[in-house]
Design a protein around this motif. Sequence first.
Motif, PDB file in Angstrom:
ATOM      1  N   GLY A  66      11.640  49.204  64.103  1.00 37.65           N
ATOM      2  CA  GLY A  66      10.140  49.197  63.882  1.00 37.65           C
ATOM      3  C   GLY A  66       9.488  49.962  65.249  1.00 37.65           C
ATOM      4  O   GLY A  66       8.457  49.964  65.413  1.00 37.65           O
ATOM      5  N   THR A  67      10.580  50.461  66.157  1.00 40.12           N
ATOM      6  CA  THR A  67       9.703  51.061  67.446  1.00 40.12           C
ATOM      7  C   THR A  67       9.354  52.322  67.058  1.00 40.12           C
ATOM      8  O   THR A  67      10.173  53.196  66.262  1.00 40.12           O
ATOM      9  N   ASP A  68       8.283  52.828  67.633  1.00 38.79           N
ATOM     10  CA  ASP A  68       7.849  54.311  67.360  1.00 38.79           C
ATOM     11  C   ASP A  68       8.481  54.992  68.334  1.00 38.79           C
ATOM     12  O   ASP A  68       8.732  54.717  69.532  1.00 38.79           O
ATOM     13  N   VAL A  69       8.725  56.116  67.841  1.00 37.07           N
ATOM     14  CA  VAL A  69       9.640  57.269  68.437  1.00 37.07           C
ATOM     15  C   VAL A  69       9.325  58.637  68.264  1.00 37.07           C
ATOM     16  O   VAL A  69       8.484  59.055  67.166  1.00 37.07           O
ATOM     17  N   ASP A  70       9.312  59.416  69.245  1.00 32.08           N
ATOM     18  CA  ASP A  70       9.491  60.811  68.966  1.00 32.08           C
ATOM     19  C   ASP A  70      10.842  61.664  68.998  1.00 32.08           C
ATOM     20  O   ASP A  70      11.583  60.971  69.783  1.00 32.08           O
ATOM     21  N   SER A  71      10.991  62.466  68.139  1.00 30.12           N
ATOM     22  CA  SER A  71      12.621  62.977  68.090  1.00 30.12           C
ATOM     23  C   SER A  71      12.408  64.683  68.010  1.00 30.12           C
ATOM     24  O   SER A  71      11.395  65.102  67.395  1.00 30.12           O
ATOM     25  N   GLU A  72      13.538  65.131  68.103  1.00 35.33           N
ATOM     26  CA  GLU A  72      13.838  66.592  68.225  1.00 35.33           C
ATOM     27  C   GLU A  72      15.157  66.659  67.726  1.00 35.33           C
ATOM     28  O   GLU A  72      16.220  66.130  68.415  1.00 35.33           O
ATOM     29  N   LEU A  73      15.204  67.559  66.765  1.00 33.58           N
ATOM     30  CA  LEU A  73      16.819  67.836  66.322  1.00 33.58           C
ATOM     31  C   LEU A  73      16.813  69.353  66.535  1.00 33.58           C
ATOM     32  O   LEU A  73      16.185  70.394  66.033  1.00 33.58           O
ATOM     33  N   LEU A 109      20.583  65.556  68.556  1.00 32.24           N
ATOM     34  CA  LEU A 109      19.297  64.922  68.147  1.00 32.24           C
ATOM     35  C   LEU A 109      18.781  63.957  69.427  1.00 32.24           C
ATOM     36  O   LEU A 109      19.649  63.103  69.856  1.00 32.24           O
ATOM     37  N   ILE A 110      17.742  64.188  69.822  1.00 33.00           N
ATOM     38  CA  ILE A 110      17.224  63.378  70.870  1.00 33.00           C
ATOM     39  C   ILE A 110      15.829  62.373  70.141  1.00 33.00           C
ATOM     40  O   ILE A 110      15.123  62.709  69.699  1.00 33.00           O
ATOM     41  N   VAL A 111      16.073  61.043  70.378  1.00 36.91           N
ATOM     42  CA  VAL A 111      15.188  60.099  69.912  1.00 36.91           C
ATOM     43  C   VAL A 111      14.707  59.337  71.219  1.00 36.91           C
ATOM     44  O   VAL A 111      15.279  58.846  71.844  1.00 36.91           O
ATOM     45  N   ARG A 112      13.173  59.413  71.460  1.00 33.92           N
ATOM     46  CA  ARG A 112      12.616  58.818  72.581  1.00 33.92           C
ATOM     47  C   ARG A 112      11.783  57.649  72.163  1.00 33.92           C
ATOM     48  O   ARG A 112      10.750  57.791  71.103  1.00 33.92           O
ATOM     49  N   GLU A 113      11.715  56.591  72.780  1.00 31.87           N
ATOM     50  CA  GLU A 113      10.771  55.775  72.533  1.00 31.87           C
ATOM     51  C   GLU A 113       9.221  56.218  73.115  1.00 31.87           C
ATOM     52  O   GLU A 113       9.417  56.854  74.113  1.00 31.87           O
ATOM     53  N   ARG A 152      13.406  53.927  75.995  1.00 34.75           N
ATOM     54  CA  ARG A 152      14.808  54.317  76.090  1.00 34.75           C
ATOM     55  C   ARG A 152      14.930  55.621  75.386  1.00 34.75           C
ATOM     56  O   ARG A 152      14.061  55.863  74.427  1.00 34.75           O
ATOM     57  N   VAL A 153      16.061  56.480  75.772  1.00 34.59           N
ATOM     58  CA  VAL A 153      16.301  57.680  75.050  1.00 34.59           C
ATOM     59  C   VAL A 153      17.633  58.052  74.537  1.00 34.59           C
ATOM     60  O   VAL A 153      18.549  57.665  75.232  1.00 34.59           O
ATOM     61  N   SER A 154      17.618  58.269  73.396  1.00 34.21           N
ATOM     62  CA  SER A 154      18.994  58.263  72.676  1.00 34.21           C
ATOM     63  C   SER A 154      19.444  59.717  72.519  1.00 34.21           C
ATOM     64  O   SER A 154      18.388  60.505  72.052  1.00 34.21           O
ATOM     65  N   GLU A 155      20.629  60.093  72.647  1.00 33.67           N
ATOM     66  CA  GLU A 155      20.951  61.540  72.433  1.00 33.67           C
ATOM     67  C   GLU A 155      22.229  61.746  71.747  1.00 33.67           C
ATOM     68  O   GLU A 155      23.392  60.882  72.009  1.00 33.67           O
ATOM     69  N   THR A 156      22.275  62.295  70.523  1.00 30.88           N
ATOM     70  CA  THR A 156      23.424  62.457  69.961  1.00 30.88           C
ATOM     71  C   THR A 156      23.867  63.987  69.584  1.00 30.88           C
ATOM     72  O   THR A 156      23.071  64.568  69.408  1.00 30.88           O
ATOM     73  N   THR A 157      25.009  64.268  69.970  1.00 27.24           N
ATOM     74  CA  THR A 157      25.532  65.642  69.943  1.00 27.24           C
ATOM     75  C   THR A 157      26.902  65.664  69.265  1.00 27.24           C
ATOM     76  O   THR A 157      27.707  64.948  69.298  1.00 27.24           O
ATOM     77  N   VAL A 158      26.900  66.922  68.611  1.00 26.28           N
ATOM     78  CA  VAL A 158      28.224  67.277  68.012  1.00 26.28           C
ATOM     79  C   VAL A 158      28.531  68.981  68.579  1.00 26.28           C
ATOM     80  O   VAL A 158      27.361  69.598  68.648  1.00 26.28           O
ATOM     81  N   ASP A 159      29.547  69.241  69.014  1.00 30.42           N
ATOM     82  CA  ASP A 159      30.160  70.452  69.512  1.00 30.42           C
ATOM     83  C   ASP A 159      31.219  70.854  68.916  1.00 30.42           C
ATOM     84  O   ASP A 159      32.282  69.818  69.373  1.00 30.42           O
ATOM     85  N   ALA A 160      31.285  71.838  68.251  1.00 29.13           N
ATOM     86  CA  ALA A 160      32.809  72.255  67.682  1.00 29.13           C
ATOM     87  C   ALA A 160      32.893  73.924  67.402  1.00 29.13           C
ATOM     88  O   ALA A 160      31.854  74.258  67.142  1.00 29.13           O
TER      89      ALA A 160
END
Length: 245
Positions: free
Chosen positions: A104-111, A144-148, A154-162
Amino acid sequence: MRKLILAFGGSMVLAAPLASADVLGVGANVSYWDSELSGDVVNKGSAVDIENDLNLSSDSNANFTAYFEHPVPVLPNVRVNYASISQNGSGQIGLEAFDGILPGTDVDSELDIDQLDLTLYYEVLDNWVNLDLGLTARKLDGELIVRETFVGGRVSETTVDAVIPMGYLAARFDLPFTGVSVGGEGNLISYSGDSLHDFNVYGQYEISLLQLRAGYRQMSIDYEDDDDKMDVELSGPFASVGLTF
């Protein structure tokens, strides 16, 4: 991070050259892709729906392609492609927490997804029917960066590198004396639970050195990098303009 790498040495013999360009050929084009996005991103076992939860929308999807063809039968032709995909949005985490961000937390995101392809290919047919076969090495960088939304959130960062090997196929059918053609091209791999495909179909018009193209493109990424995973699909129309020499 886990890398998926395929050595090209020896593999190219599987695409035995049956035709080659009569003269040197060089071309380049730029395109814009109006894509819709869907899928999930996983970070340390928690998942978020990037369409319904994060409300990501297209910001810019730019693509640049250049190729070099030659009349030497033994050597492959070369194609380079760069794609930059950027999407952002504001949404709300769903019924389950994502990487420590509560439901339920409001977030701003960038992919952001950047892809750089190096393709080595042979012309199997080169007349009114054109057929190319080859192998692509794709450098994939996704984040993908997800910010409260509140200060200090809190800031979440998810990465793939291949670096990912993919099969390459391109076909084009020319309509005589018109400058009009239709075709399609794509890259594909499925390996050890990971899979990627990137296909497009198009109509094309050429006049002198100018090449105009419009069509539909679909790309799917299902790739896991350590505890991070992207399972996303982008699809939509595209248009490009290029020069051939």
